[in-house]
Scaffold this motif. Sequence first.
Motif, PDB file in Angstrom:
ATOM      1  N   LEU A  77     -94.569   3.911 -19.873  1.00  0.00           N
ATOM      2  CA  LEU A  77     -93.179   4.236 -20.197  1.00  0.00           C
ATOM      3  C   LEU A  77     -92.834   3.823 -21.616  1.00  0.00           C
ATOM      4  N   LEU A  78     -93.287   2.639 -22.023  1.00  0.00           N
ATOM      5  CA  LEU A  78     -93.014   2.182 -23.389  1.00  0.00           C
ATOM      6  C   LEU A  78     -93.714   3.053 -24.426  1.00  0.00           C
ATOM      7  N   LEU A  79     -94.981   3.393 -24.158  1.00  0.00           N
ATOM      8  CA  LEU A  79     -95.709   4.226 -25.118  1.00  0.00           C
ATOM      9  C   LEU A  79     -95.062   5.599 -25.256  1.00  0.00           C
ATOM     10  N   GLY A  80     -94.616   6.173 -24.136  1.00  0.00           N
ATOM     11  CA  GLY A  80     -93.943   7.462 -24.225  1.00  0.00           C
ATOM     12  C   GLY A  80     -92.646   7.385 -25.005  1.00  0.00           C
ATOM     13  N   SER A  87     -91.732  10.303 -33.350  1.00  0.00           N
ATOM     14  CA  SER A  87     -91.685  11.711 -33.737  1.00  0.00           C
ATOM     15  C   SER A  87     -90.303  12.138 -34.203  1.00  0.00           C
ATOM     16  N   LEU A  88     -89.264  11.439 -33.710  1.00  0.00           N
ATOM     17  CA  LEU A  88     -87.898  11.784 -34.103  1.00  0.00           C
ATOM     18  C   LEU A  88     -87.396  10.946 -35.268  1.00  0.00           C
ATOM     19  N   ALA A  89     -88.198   9.980 -35.741  1.00  0.00           N
ATOM     20  CA  ALA A  89     -87.725   9.093 -36.807  1.00  0.00           C
ATOM     21  C   ALA A  89     -87.494   9.860 -38.103  1.00  0.00           C
ATOM     22  N   ARG A  90     -88.421  10.743 -38.463  1.00  0.00           N
ATOM     23  CA  ARG A  90     -88.262  11.483 -39.721  1.00  0.00           C
ATOM     24  C   ARG A  90     -87.066  12.441 -39.681  1.00  0.00           C
ATOM     25  N   PRO A  91     -86.905  13.265 -38.630  1.00  0.00           N
ATOM     26  CA  PRO A  91     -85.686  14.100 -38.599  1.00  0.00           C
ATOM     27  C   PRO A  91     -84.398  13.284 -38.568  1.00  0.00           C
TER      28      PRO A  91
END
Length: 389
Positions: A77-80, A87-91
């Motif tokens: 759960l943590l890894l997901g 993946s959403l950090a840059r946007p």
Amino acid sequence: MTPPPAATPPPRPPRSARALRGLFLLALVFAVREARPLLAPVMIAVMLTFTLAPAVRWLRARGVPAGLGALLLVMALLLGTVSLATSLARPAAAWWEAAPTTVAQLIEQLEKLRAAIPGLSLPPAPAARPGRTAAAPAAPAPDALKERLASEGVALTGMVLARGFSFLLSAAATVILTYFLLASEHWLLSRVVEAMPRRRTRALLLGGVRAAQREISSYLAAVGIINSVVGIITAVVLWLQGLPNPTLWGAITALLCFVPYLGPMSVMVLLLLAGIGTFETGLAVFGPTAAFMAIHAIESNIVSPLIVGRRLSLSTVSVFLSVMFWGWLWGIAGALIAVPLLIALRSLCRRTRGMRLLRRFLEGDHRERPPSLRSLLRRPPVASQNRYT
């Protein structure tokens, strides 16, 4: 022979006792609201435990210890979650950098809309009287709407920065507590069942807990898959329409759709504001909102009834009231756990004779057509009681 005396109904508690119970319930509600920093991580951990407990039992049946199985599930759960956040950090960073420009464009578009609506535009400046020398131009009147939007943006930034550390602490406490509850779920449940004096009570408690775990895990798994697909489709459609950061919008859509009714409405409002601040023409402004409305209509009317099914369906009124109540208590965290708590309450009502009427309201009228009011008035009281209790 004298007839036997009629059975007297049990005495009702005095009005003072009922008033004290009502005051106690009201005080309990506000106490739960004030204890949100403590109780919200606990309730979220309990809901995660109910969701993941069947997987821990499945691993334990195949020789994996409960502690190791709980650790594997929590780490997955943590890894997901970390992978999704990465993946959403840059946007998200790009959106944060462009936030001042976006807010300025949004204010400009709102100015145009306000000028086009009679009664909302700013009053014209008074014209100079003839015969008088032109005075220096007066300073323009302050725009209340523009100042309000700017102040709200600054306040929102400060609130996000101030609550970031508190959110991290709550998330860490939730993860640790979830692991402990998962690792000791069998031991805790066995101790509680062992403390029950009657065998029937033990069976009802164990069956209710297992049924709630199965239903909550099935519901969250089905809704999670549906929302993920809806988020992906929304991101693709917004990318085709030219809206910036479609991946971030898809993730926001998938998360907010876990909140029934209010979540999709919030997505529509956010997409409308994004369209106003991004596009110029009217059709393009309403394009993101219209696309999501079409996607949500297909999902809610066709896909969800087929996947979730009637076995997990709940009354729309009860779901909406639960979301409103828990959202008022604990905000977004309460709105997210409102439906799992309602499923657990329905499982309790199914095994408690005095709560079968509440179960009828929670489940709604999905399986059979309700009788007419005229037939209920003609029906004997005993038959009506046997039908609904």
